[in-house]
Design a protein around this motif. Structure first.
Motif, short mmCIF file in Angstrom:
data_model
loop_
_atom_site.label_atom_id
_atom_site.label_comp_id
_atom_site.label_asym_id
_atom_site.label_seq_id
_atom_site.Cartn_x
_atom_site.Cartn_y
_atom_site.Cartn_z
N PRO A 1 0.82 -1.22 0.00
CA PRO A 1 0.00 0.00 0.00
C PRO A 1 0.84 1.27 0.00
O PRO A 1 1.93 1.30 0.58
CB PRO A 1 -0.82 -0.12 1.29
CG PRO A 1 -0.01 -1.02 2.17
CD PRO A 1 0.67 -1.99 1.26
N ASP A 2 0.33 2.28 -0.67
CA ASP A 2 0.96 3.60 -0.66
C ASP A 2 0.37 4.49 0.43
O ASP A 2 0.96 5.49 0.82
CB ASP A 2 0.77 4.29 -2.01
CG ASP A 2 1.42 3.52 -3.14
OD1 ASP A 2 2.62 3.23 -3.04
OD2 ASP A 2 0.73 3.18 -4.12
N LEU A 3 -0.82 4.10 0.90
CA LEU A 3 -1.52 4.90 1.91
C LEU A 3 -2.47 3.99 2.67
O LEU A 3 -3.15 3.15 2.08
CB LEU A 3 -2.30 6.04 1.25
CG LEU A 3 -3.20 6.87 2.17
CD1 LEU A 3 -2.36 7.67 3.17
CD2 LEU A 3 -4.08 7.82 1.34
N ILE A 4 -2.51 4.17 3.99
CA ILE A 4 -3.44 3.43 4.85
C ILE A 4 -4.44 4.44 5.42
O ILE A 4 -4.05 5.46 5.98
CB ILE A 4 -2.70 2.73 6.00
CG1 ILE A 4 -1.64 1.77 5.46
CG2 ILE A 4 -3.70 1.98 6.90
CD1 ILE A 4 -0.67 1.29 6.53
N ILE A 5 -5.73 4.17 5.27
CA ILE A 5 -6.77 5.02 5.85
C ILE A 5 -7.56 4.18 6.84
O ILE A 5 -8.11 3.14 6.48
CB ILE A 5 -7.69 5.59 4.76
CG1 ILE A 5 -6.89 6.43 3.76
CG2 ILE A 5 -8.80 6.44 5.39
CD1 ILE A 5 -7.70 6.96 2.60
#
Length: 201
Positions: A52-56
């Motif tokens: 992943p490039d971003l975790i939300i």
């Protein structure tokens, strides 16, 4: 949102055509999920070649600290520290949300003291911004974002954003869309947005 599925799908296809990556949505049980469980899921994705490039995380206070704590302050402190540690382990930024307390919900551009349940979560985060709209803003599809804390550069600033409530789509306001009423906020808008983009890079 369920009444605007077609529009949401069209927006998603538009992002994909611009070179956007894959969005993976994973649902976990409320207050039964720990940061360790999220970390294990990310490891599972890694074994399939997905990084992943971003975790939300939606949202901080719905997680479980995974241990007995005596109050919500400690709970928020532990959870925010665990999420921050996860960003180092995965080398991936994480965005989450929390709520404002009763007094903060009545303010425009509420500050750090308005974070509900645990002030420690505000102290642990590297970047914190508040989102708010007046009644008039809601009619005009406008939302404001105020920077309350940043370890990266400017520790201040407010920018205006557009919001489409039926699809909950938030976007930047272009220069030719700026009205006279927005001018005090938009003087720093570009720098605030650029700081966020630099942090995400």
């Amino acid at each position: 949102m369920k009444n605007n599925i077609t529009k949401i799908e069209a927006n998603a296809k538009g992002l994909k055509s611009q070179g956007a990556g894959t969005l993976i949505v994973k649902e976990f049980p409320t207050r039964a999920t720990t940061v360790s469980r999220i970390s294990a899921y990310i490891d599972q994705l890694g074994r399939t070649g997905i990084r992943p490039d971003l975790i939300i995380v939606d949202y901080l206070n719905l997680l479980s600290a995974g241990q007995h704590v005596n109050n919500t302050y400690e709970d928020g402190k532990i959870l925010s520290e665990q999420l921050r540690a996860l960003t180092y382990q995965t080398q991936c930024p994480c965005i989450t949300a929390t709520q404002l307390n009763r007094e903060g919900s009545k303010k425009e551009n509420a500050d750090l003291t308005s974070v509900s349940e645990s002030f420690a979560s505000a102290m642990t985060g590297d970047f914190l911004a508040t989102l708010w709209s007046t009644d008039e803003d809601k009619q005009n599809g406008i939302m404001h974002m105020g920077v309350q804390k940043s370890r990266f550069e400017k520790n201040w600033g407010v920018c205006n954003l557009k919001i489409d409530y039926p699809t909950m789509t938030i976007s930047e306001i272009e220069d030719d869309e700026i009205t006279e009423e927005m001018m005090p906020d938009t003087t720093v808008q570009k720098s605030v947005v650029q700081d966020l983009e630099d942090w995400m890079a």
